[in-house]
Design a protein around this motif. Sequence first.
Motif, short mmCIF file in Angstrom:
data_model
loop_
_atom_site.label_atom_id
_atom_site.label_comp_id
_atom_site.label_asym_id
_atom_site.label_seq_id
_atom_site.Cartn_x
_atom_site.Cartn_y
_atom_site.Cartn_z
N ARG A 170 0.84 -1.20 0.00
CA ARG A 170 0.00 0.00 0.00
C ARG A 170 0.87 1.26 0.00
NH1 ARG A 170 -3.00 -2.76 4.01
NH2 ARG A 170 -2.39 -1.23 5.58
N GLU A 171 1.95 1.23 0.78
CA GLU A 171 2.85 2.39 0.81
C GLU A 171 3.52 2.59 -0.54
OE1 GLU A 171 3.14 4.71 3.09
OE2 GLU A 171 1.53 3.66 4.11
N ALA A 172 3.93 1.49 -1.18
CA ALA A 172 4.53 1.59 -2.52
C ALA A 172 3.52 2.15 -3.52
CB ALA A 172 5.03 0.22 -2.97
N LEU A 173 2.25 1.74 -3.39
CA LEU A 173 1.21 2.25 -4.28
C LEU A 173 0.98 3.73 -4.06
CD1 LEU A 173 -1.36 -0.70 -4.06
CD2 LEU A 173 -0.10 0.01 -6.11
N ARG A 174 0.94 4.15 -2.80
CA ARG A 174 0.72 5.57 -2.51
C ARG A 174 1.87 6.42 -3.06
NH1 ARG A 174 -2.47 4.01 2.18
NH2 ARG A 174 -0.65 3.46 3.41
N ALA A 175 3.08 5.93 -2.91
CA ALA A 175 4.23 6.67 -3.43
C ALA A 175 4.15 6.79 -4.94
CB ALA A 175 5.53 5.98 -3.02
N ALA A 176 3.74 5.71 -5.60
CA ALA A 176 3.61 5.74 -7.06
C ALA A 176 2.50 6.68 -7.50
CB ALA A 176 3.35 4.33 -7.58
N MET A 177 1.39 6.72 -6.75
CA MET A 177 0.30 7.62 -7.11
C MET A 177 0.71 9.08 -6.93
SD MET A 177 -1.95 5.49 -8.11
CE MET A 177 -1.92 3.69 -8.00
N ALA A 178 1.53 9.36 -5.91
CA ALA A 178 2.02 10.72 -5.71
C ALA A 178 2.93 11.13 -6.87
CB ALA A 178 2.78 10.81 -4.38
N ALA A 179 3.76 10.19 -7.32
CA ALA A 179 4.62 10.47 -8.48
C ALA A 179 3.79 10.70 -9.72
CB ALA A 179 5.59 9.30 -8.69
N ALA A 180 2.73 9.91 -9.89
CA ALA A 180 1.85 10.08 -11.05
C ALA A 180 1.17 11.44 -11.01
CB ALA A 180 0.81 8.96 -11.09
#
Length: 324
Positions: free
Chosen positions: A267-277
């Motif tokens: 979930r943390e990896a997904l949140r970081a990726a969404m912030a980058a997106a």
Amino acid sequence: MRRRSLLAASALPFATPAALAQGGDFPSRAVSMVVAFPPGGQADVVARPVAAALERHWRQPVPVVNRPGASGELGNASVARAAPDGYTLLMALSSLAVLPEAARLFGRAPAYELDQLAPIALFTADPTVLVVPALSPWRTLEEFVAAAKARPGSISYSSAGNYSALHVPMAMLATAAGLDMLHVPFQGGGPALTALLAGQVQALSSGPGPAAPHIRDGKLRPLACWGAKRLPEFPEVPTLIERGFPEAEYYIWTGVFAPAATPAPVREALRAAMAAAAADPELRRAVSASGNTLDHRDGEAFAAFFRNDSARLARAVQRIGKVE
């Protein structure tokens, strides 16, 4: 030592994706983004630039999978039941919170519950817009309301299905203004918009993204929006609140969810990726060009937004009551 190393190496192909993800290798393959509606609707319009930005960030494919049916219930439920490994995500609309409440209204077991899905990131939260064909006789909200009152049941509007993100705002307006209109449900926002453009119905509460190109092209006329304040894209369009309908406030938001049991590191990896997106310049340009406003929130900010909006929409469903 050599034997233990060989055994460890031979076990790698059989490691679960979640285990690999916790080891920092997420994602090691394609990540599917489910949209519970046909192409062309609000969720689809936002999902595609988000998926493209994630592909640039991850260097892995992020296919958008349209899985329509039952006002979005089928697609939402498919992600709620998916393997909790981060490889199946949902680009949800605000109707995500409405559908379980509507099922209970009819005495049915919901296809999914909200606690089966974990909020990852919000991307947009815009009010829907009341649009009519540019050739229609109504140039203002007041004219539209007067016509609906003068001829009960004669004005038709399309939606993405019963209790969908395009149906609830129109039901709110009908309840607030005492209107009797003919509801024509379709399987998604794209088909609902197509029906309006084809003259099959006379009105639609649309997400601003899908409607914006047709408003700019002069095919559709916006009469009002469901926000607390006017849309930056259409500053001349009044809100229903300022026109005397304080209960008619609705936001068609888009947000990414994962199955609730997805491990915290994923979930943390997904949140970081969404912030980058969300910071991706191409995504920002695409969202703006589509008529939407980027409103990225994650972590507790999105979780709190989701809790509050879900509670407000549950109360709205109770006021609307049963819709057959």
